[in-house]
Design a protein around this motif. Structure first.
Motif, short mmCIF file in Angstrom:
data_model
loop_
_atom_site.label_atom_id
_atom_site.label_comp_id
_atom_site.label_asym_id
_atom_site.label_seq_id
_atom_site.Cartn_x
_atom_site.Cartn_y
_atom_site.Cartn_z
N VAL A 105 0.84 -1.18 0.00
CA VAL A 105 0.00 0.00 0.00
C VAL A 105 0.89 1.24 0.00
N ASP A 106 0.49 2.23 -0.79
CA ASP A 106 1.17 3.52 -0.84
C ASP A 106 0.49 4.45 0.17
N LEU A 107 1.20 4.79 1.24
CA LEU A 107 0.61 5.62 2.30
C LEU A 107 0.23 7.01 1.80
N ALA A 108 0.96 7.54 0.83
CA ALA A 108 0.61 8.86 0.30
C ALA A 108 -0.76 8.78 -0.39
N ALA A 114 -8.17 9.35 1.92
CA ALA A 114 -8.83 9.60 3.21
C ALA A 114 -9.32 11.04 3.29
N VAL A 115 -8.49 11.97 2.89
CA VAL A 115 -8.86 13.39 2.96
C VAL A 115 -9.96 13.71 1.95
N GLU A 116 -9.85 13.14 0.74
CA GLU A 116 -10.88 13.40 -0.28
C GLU A 116 -12.23 12.85 0.12
N ARG A 117 -12.27 11.70 0.79
CA ARG A 117 -13.54 11.11 1.24
C ARG A 117 -14.27 12.02 2.21
N LEU A 118 -13.52 12.72 3.05
CA LEU A 118 -14.13 13.53 4.10
C LEU A 118 -14.69 14.85 3.58
N VAL A 142 -7.11 3.57 5.13
CA VAL A 142 -7.86 4.77 4.75
C VAL A 142 -8.81 5.15 5.89
N ARG A 143 -9.45 4.16 6.49
CA ARG A 143 -10.37 4.43 7.60
C ARG A 143 -9.64 5.04 8.79
N VAL A 144 -8.46 4.52 9.11
CA VAL A 144 -7.69 5.05 10.24
C VAL A 144 -7.31 6.51 9.99
N VAL A 145 -6.77 6.78 8.81
CA VAL A 145 -6.36 8.16 8.51
C VAL A 145 -7.59 9.08 8.46
N SER A 146 -8.70 8.59 7.88
CA SER A 146 -9.94 9.38 7.86
C SER A 146 -10.40 9.71 9.27
N ASN A 147 -10.36 8.72 10.16
CA ASN A 147 -10.77 8.95 11.55
C ASN A 147 -9.89 10.00 12.21
N LEU A 148 -8.58 9.92 11.99
CA LEU A 148 -7.67 10.89 12.60
C LEU A 148 -7.93 12.30 12.08
N VAL A 149 -8.12 12.43 10.76
CA VAL A 149 -8.38 13.75 10.18
C VAL A 149 -9.74 14.26 10.64
#
Length: 190
Positions: A105-108, A114-118, A142-149
């Motif tokens: 997985v590419d973290l970038a 994640a940011v675009e989904r929000l 993606v869910r983890v990063v989305s939750n953090l943002v």
């Protein structure tokens, strides 16, 4: 490892201690399985009333109720549905009903998705840095990063900057919010 059991052979005292340990491990394992099953069941059952409430908001809209109030209700329903989905997913993963879909997985790319989904309109969100490929479950990351943002947007003052910093195999979300109280830090990942 709750599947591990001690030997119940040998001297009487050690055999009794082993049997008591094994019985305790079985009880704890059973309690955890029951809790996970209960969470999965509750999460599943809550979806039906949410669907009915969504239908009711649509009917209320047709009756001319204020759009601002209806939108707020729909946002609350979406939040509840998302939380229930997360509980259900955690329960399924814990029970072994669902496995992680591990791959490179590419973290970038994960951070961008994640940011675009929000679609956060109350804050500026930047993504900076570069990442090395990691072995992980793309959707869960993606869910983890989305939750953090999303948490950063929830607790940081509107209009402040939220930074998603990627460095190698790590992702860090920074905001200008109040932070987590020291007393809550030990339980943060519960």
């Amino acid at each position: 490892d709750l599947d591990h059991r001690l030997s119940t052979t040998g001297p009487k005292e050690l055999a009794a201690a082993g049997a008591a340990f094994n019985a305790m491990a079985e009880r704890i394992q059973g309690m955890l399985e029951t809790e996970r099953s209960l969470m999965a069941g509750i999460s599943h059952e809550l979806r039906t009333p949410l669907a009915r409430l969504r239908l009711e908001t649509e009917l209320m809209r047709d009756r001319g109720l204020p759009e601002k109030r209806l939108s707020a209700m729909e946002n609350d329903l979406e939040d509840m549905d998302r939380l229930i989905g997360e509980l259900l997913e955690i329960s399924r993963l814990s029970l072994g009903e669902r496995k992680l879909a591990r791959r490179q997985v590419d973290l970038a790319a994960v951070a961008v998705e994640a940011v675009e989904r929000l679609n956060i309109e109350t804050h500026d969100v930047t993504i900076e840095g570069g990442a090395a490929p990691v072995d992980g479950d793309h959707d869960r990351l993606v869910r983890v990063v989305s939750n953090l943002v999303q948490n950063a947007a929830k607790y940081a003052k509107a209009g402040t900057l939220i930074e998603v910093a990627i460095a190698g195999t790590s992702v860090e979300v920074r905001d200008r919010g109040p932070g987590v109280a020291n007393a809550d830090l030990p339980r943060l990942f519960e």
